[in-house]
Scaffold this motif. Structure first.
Motif, PDB file in Angstrom:
ATOM      1  N   LEU A  96     -23.384  39.713 108.074  1.00 25.58           N
ATOM      2  CA  LEU A  96     -24.644  40.184 107.498  1.00 25.58           C
ATOM      3  C   LEU A  96     -24.823  39.663 106.079  1.00 25.58           C
ATOM      4  O   LEU A  96     -25.926  39.303 105.675  1.00 25.58           O
ATOM      5  CB  LEU A  96     -24.688  41.716 107.503  1.00 25.58           C
ATOM      6  N   ILE A 100     -27.861  37.605 104.606  1.00 22.83           N
ATOM      7  CA  ILE A 100     -28.643  38.049 103.448  1.00 22.83           C
ATOM      8  C   ILE A 100     -28.713  36.932 102.410  1.00 22.83           C
ATOM      9  O   ILE A 100     -29.767  36.641 101.859  1.00 22.83           O
ATOM     10  CB  ILE A 100     -28.016  39.327 102.835  1.00 22.83           C
TER      11      ILE A 100
ATOM     12  N   GLU B 140     -17.440  55.157 116.818  1.00 26.42           N
ATOM     13  CA  GLU B 140     -17.436  53.805 116.259  1.00 26.42           C
ATOM     14  C   GLU B 140     -18.090  52.805 117.202  1.00 26.42           C
ATOM     15  O   GLU B 140     -18.770  51.884 116.760  1.00 26.42           O
ATOM     16  CB  GLU B 140     -16.008  53.374 115.937  1.00 26.42           C
ATOM     17  N   VAL B 144     -20.956  50.768 115.383  1.00 26.57           N
ATOM     18  CA  VAL B 144     -20.862  49.329 115.128  1.00 26.57           C
ATOM     19  C   VAL B 144     -21.916  48.583 115.926  1.00 26.57           C
ATOM     20  O   VAL B 144     -22.569  47.658 115.422  1.00 26.57           O
ATOM     21  CB  VAL B 144     -19.443  48.812 115.450  1.00 26.57           C
ATOM     22  N   TYR B 147     -25.222  48.990 114.065  1.00 21.00           N
ATOM     23  CA  TYR B 147     -25.399  48.120 112.891  1.00 21.00           C
ATOM     24  C   TYR B 147     -25.869  46.738 113.332  1.00 21.00           C
ATOM     25  O   TYR B 147     -26.769  46.154 112.739  1.00 21.00           O
ATOM     26  CB  TYR B 147     -24.095  47.937 112.094  1.00 21.00           C
ATOM     27  N   ALA B 148     -25.204  46.226 114.371  1.00 20.26           N
ATOM     28  CA  ALA B 148     -25.538  44.877 114.819  1.00 20.26           C
ATOM     29  C   ALA B 148     -26.938  44.841 115.425  1.00 20.26           C
ATOM     30  O   ALA B 148     -27.685  43.888 115.222  1.00 20.26           O
ATOM     31  CB  ALA B 148     -24.509  44.393 115.839  1.00 20.26           C
ATOM     32  N   ALA B 151     -29.891  44.379 113.074  1.00 17.22           N
ATOM     33  CA  ALA B 151     -30.107  43.021 112.589  1.00 17.22           C
ATOM     34  C   ALA B 151     -30.480  42.059 113.710  1.00 17.22           C
ATOM     35  O   ALA B 151     -30.736  40.882 113.454  1.00 17.22           O
ATOM     36  CB  ALA B 151     -28.862  42.519 111.867  1.00 17.22           C
ATOM     37  N   ALA B 159     -31.661  42.398 107.860  1.00 18.90           N
ATOM     38  CA  ALA B 159     -30.266  42.158 107.497  1.00 18.90           C
ATOM     39  C   ALA B 159     -29.827  43.105 106.380  1.00 18.90           C
ATOM     40  O   ALA B 159     -28.742  43.685 106.423  1.00 18.90           O
ATOM     41  CB  ALA B 159     -30.077  40.702 107.075  1.00 18.90           C
ATOM     42  N   LEU B 160     -30.704  43.262 105.386  1.00 17.73           N
ATOM     43  CA  LEU B 160     -30.380  44.162 104.277  1.00 17.73           C
ATOM     44  C   LEU B 160     -30.239  45.603 104.757  1.00 17.73           C
ATOM     45  O   LEU B 160     -29.290  46.316 104.406  1.00 17.73           O
ATOM     46  CB  LEU B 160     -31.498  44.111 103.243  1.00 17.73           C
ATOM     47  N   ALA B 162     -29.549  46.609 107.718  1.00 17.98           N
ATOM     48  CA  ALA B 162     -28.355  46.739 108.546  1.00 17.98           C
ATOM     49  C   ALA B 162     -27.123  46.885 107.662  1.00 17.98           C
ATOM     50  O   ALA B 162     -26.223  47.680 107.959  1.00 17.98           O
ATOM     51  CB  ALA B 162     -28.214  45.527 109.465  1.00 17.98           C
ATOM     52  N   PHE B 163     -27.077  46.142 106.548  1.00 18.23           N
ATOM     53  CA  PHE B 163     -25.914  46.237 105.674  1.00 18.23           C
ATOM     54  C   PHE B 163     -25.827  47.620 105.027  1.00 18.23           C
ATOM     55  O   PHE B 163     -24.764  48.233 104.955  1.00 18.23           O
ATOM     56  CB  PHE B 163     -25.959  45.156 104.598  1.00 18.23           C
ATOM     57  N   LEU B 166     -24.657  49.942 107.541  1.00 14.58           N
ATOM     58  CA  LEU B 166     -23.233  49.739 107.809  1.00 14.58           C
ATOM     59  C   LEU B 166     -22.375  50.426 106.754  1.00 14.58           C
ATOM     60  O   LEU B 166     -21.395  51.101 107.087  1.00 14.58           O
ATOM     61  CB  LEU B 166     -22.932  48.245 107.850  1.00 14.58           C
ATOM     62  N   VAL B 167     -22.742  50.260 105.482  1.00 11.99           N
ATOM     63  CA  VAL B 167     -21.919  50.860 104.426  1.00 11.99           C
ATOM     64  C   VAL B 167     -21.923  52.384 104.549  1.00 11.99           C
ATOM     65  O   VAL B 167     -20.871  53.034 104.554  1.00 11.99           O
ATOM     66  CB  VAL B 167     -22.408  50.410 103.036  1.00 11.99           C
ATOM     67  N   ALA B 170     -19.991  53.387 107.706  1.00 15.08           N
ATOM     68  CA  ALA B 170     -18.547  53.179 107.658  1.00 15.08           C
ATOM     69  C   ALA B 170     -17.884  54.219 106.752  1.00 15.08           C
ATOM     70  O   ALA B 170     -16.798  54.728 107.072  1.00 15.08           O
ATOM     71  CB  ALA B 170     -18.235  51.765 107.168  1.00 15.08           C
ATOM     72  N   VAL B 171     -18.535  54.549 105.623  1.00 15.95           N
ATOM     73  CA  VAL B 171     -17.963  55.577 104.749  1.00 15.95           C
ATOM     74  C   VAL B 171     -17.868  56.903 105.508  1.00 15.95           C
ATOM     75  O   VAL B 171     -16.829  57.579 105.483  1.00 15.95           O
ATOM     76  CB  VAL B 171     -18.816  55.742 103.471  1.00 15.95           C
ATOM     77  N   ASP B 234     -35.226  52.479 106.312  1.00 18.78           N
ATOM     78  CA  ASP B 234     -35.260  51.027 106.429  1.00 18.78           C
ATOM     79  C   ASP B 234     -34.645  50.551 107.726  1.00 18.78           C
ATOM     80  O   ASP B 234     -35.191  49.685 108.408  1.00 18.78           O
ATOM     81  CB  ASP B 234     -34.499  50.395 105.248  1.00 18.78           C
TER      82      ASP B 234
END
Lengths: 116, 491
Positions: A96, A100, B140, B144, B147-148, B151, B159-160, B162-163, B166-167, B170-171, B234
């Motif tokens: 990703l 980006i 998970e 996971v 997340y994919a 995107a 993409a943003l 999704a990131f 993901l963060v 994951a936390v 988002d």
């Protein structure tokens, strides 16, 4: 029980977890955020692996003449699964980040905010 | 017959793993394969639910290892949600065909279906597991793949988003895993029923409190409960249409189901009262109802509007769980299913409209109601349903939660609920107004055709379920009441 000194490693893992969380929240570079995430994951894995430890325990391989106590092998098995999950998350996150960078030209979170 | 329970999760997972092989030479086969696997899962979960109704909850030891040592799958009243999950998923998979052709690059299409099926398998597994670590693994799988999937359509915002997703995800996953580790260290067991029994004797208060807190926060992030919802709008708005439907209707419910599963573990502890935690959840739920609805009111983009409405609706569900009276928890759990049906209808209908017109703001979409009558009827049905007008599915859950609020002696929460419903009513009036009563702003709108049959059919079927869910809601309510018993007793 000789007081809380025995559990010193647990406090270390909580501290490591918090360091990772701090990096995730405070750093603006997306790769650094991902590194923070990996630190958190490592702290959790280390915590669970050590929780299988038994005082004076040996490797849990049963054979002639081997007597207990044994360390618990279950946490190791769990964490193998956990590591697989962590690796897939890291791989996906890196993909990703590449995407980006390609689309927005930067991987700094504060610069990306203006682009939305 | 006995091995049906593991099959419910294994079937979509294996089918998902095989998609790239099946579609190796013939890419168009991926869709048929995915729909076949989805239908199979629906049949299996339907059979399991029938068996549940006939004989009560049943479990299955994976690999023949008896619990508490082996991994136990358990199909109880809460697991019956997997039938709803499979139903919604089948509609989404059917819908995906035309949408994926336009939104997903050809070389990615097989992977797209593969991820959807893995997601389905994880969701069903999550609903049916009785083992803490297995629960984490299923969570998970779902996360996971989500997340994919966000995107999957490509684009810079996707993409943003999704990131970011993901963060946050994951936390929260690590928080959950951390608590699972603590519970295992304290009790030496991973089987939920066994952990609950052994936890009653645990003296160490610090670790138990840490585990409760980390589990709650972790699942709150997964459920996008206010104030931990910032990743959601988002991600849900920029994902491809069918993916948005899955994320909003099903994936956020993971956090809720997780909470309902793990909170009863701690009811056996004499020194620990869950009441403050439930009070906090109720307040956060009430705040989420109002802020989510207000934020939705300010959106122009139809998908962002729906995404914020998810924040608001998760608030309803968590409010129900936090109130902890039997009707409130029942209402919350019924709303888990019904909100899933409604939100899937709304996102799929919106997806069909975006597919045909290419526009997504209310201004640009003016007048589309006359050009795409069936899709718009489905959208309107979903809209009425989510407002909670009496004969529809959205009414049931809210009614029971309001009853529960009065039973708990907290009519203030019922007022928050009503305020949320009124706000939602306003912003859905905006949607209806734009669809039917405003003159089109864009000339292209006059040339727009009705959505293709493969999109229209699942959307209409789901819209019909929204209606029927309210008229024949006694079945889900009875099941939810059974599932609620475990949680409401502790309050």
């Amino acid at each position: 029980m000789t007081g809380s000194w025995q559990n010193l490693d647990y406090f270390a893992f909580v501290a490591l977890f918090c360091i990772g969380l701090y990096v995730v929240l405070a750093k603006s570079n997306l790769v650094k955020k991902l590194l923070g995430l990996n630190i958190m994951e490592t702290s959790v894995f280390a915590f669970i692996v050590t929780s299988g430890m038994v005082d004076g325990g040996t490797a849990p391989i049963v054979g002639p003449g081997v007597t207990g106590p044994f360390a618990s092998p279950l946490p190791h098995a769990l964490i193998l699964t956990g590591i697989v999950v962590a690796v897939s998350i890291t791989a996906l996150a890196l993909a990703l980040i590449v995407e980006i960078k390609r689309q927005c030209g930067t991987i700094e979170a504060d610069e990306l905010k203006g682009l939305d | 017959m006995q091995h049906l329970l593991p099959l419910a999760a294994v079937l979509p997972l294996v089918a998902g793993a095989l998609v790239p092989a099946v579609a190796w030479r013939r890419p168009d086969r991926a869709w048929g394969w995915a729909v076949a696997a989805g239908s199979g899962t629906l049949v299996v979960t339907a059979l399991l639910t029938l068996r549940l109704l006939r004989t009560g909850p049943f479990s299955y030891p994976l690999g023949g290892w008896a619990p508490p040592w082996g991994i136990e799958l358990r199909f109880d009243a809460l697991s019956a949600l997997s039938l709803g999950i499979a139903m919604i998923y089948l509609a989404v998979l059917v819908f995906s065909r035309r949408y994926a052709q336009s939104a997903v690059a050809p070389q990615r299409r097989a992977w797209f279906y593969s991820l959807l099926l893995v997601n389905l398998g994880g969701l069903v597994g999550f609903a049916c597991t009785a083992d803490l670590f297995n629960m984490f693994v299923c969570m998970e799988l779902v996360s996971v793949s989500s997340y994919a999937l966000v995107a999957a359509g490509g684009g810079r915002i996707a993409a943003l988003a999704a990131f970011k997703y993901l963060v946050a995800g994951a936390v929260s996953s690590m928080l959950v895993l951390f608590s699972v580790g603590i519970l295992h260290a304290l009790t030496g067991s991973l089987n939920m029923a066994d952990v609950a029994v052994r936890l009653a004797d645990v003296e160490a208060r610090g670790p138990v409190l840490l585990a409760v807190g980390a589990l709650t926060v972790g699942f709150m992030v997964k459920a996008a409960l206010f104030p931990l919802h910032l990743w959601l709008p988002d991600a849900h708005a920029s994902a491809p249409g069918p993916v948005s439907a899955v994320l909003s209707a099903l994936v956020v419910k993971l956090g809720v189901i997780g909470l309902v599963r793990v909170l009863p573990l701690f009811t056996g502890l004499e020194w620990l009262s869950l009441a403050p935690l439930q009070e906090a959840l109720a307040w956060l739920g009430a705040i989420a109802i109002v802020t989510g609805a207000l934020a939705a009111l300010l959106q122009e983009d139809i998908k962002l509007m729906l995404a914020y409405s998810t924040v608001s609706n998760v608030g309803y569900i968590v409010l129900g769980i936090g109130l902890a009276t039997p009707p409130a928890v029942t209402g919350g759990l019924v709303h888990v299913l019904n909100h899933g049906l409604i939100k899937a209808t709304l996102f799929l209908a919106a997806g069909a409209i975006i597919y045909r017109t290419g526009y997504r703001t209310l201004r640009d979409l003016r007048g589309v109601g006359r050009m795409m009558p069936w899709t718009s009827v489905a959208l309107s049905l979903g809209v009425l349903s989510i407002v909670g007008l009496p004969p529809t599915a959205g009414f049931l859950g809210k009614w029971y939660i309001a009853l529960g609020a009065f039973e708990a002696g907290r009519p203030g929460f019922a007022i928050a609920l009503l305020a949320g419903a009124l706000l939602i009513f306003v912003y859905y009036l905006r949607i209806l107004n734009a669809l039917y009563f405003r003159a089109p702003l864009r000339e292209e709108m006059l040339a727009v055709r009705e959505a293709p049959v493969s999109m229209l059919l699942p959307v209409l079927a789901l819209a019909l379920l929204c209606l029927l869910g309210g008229l024949f809601g006694s079945g889900p309510v009875a099941l939810a009441a059974r599932a609620a018993a475990a949680l409401a007793g502790g309050g």
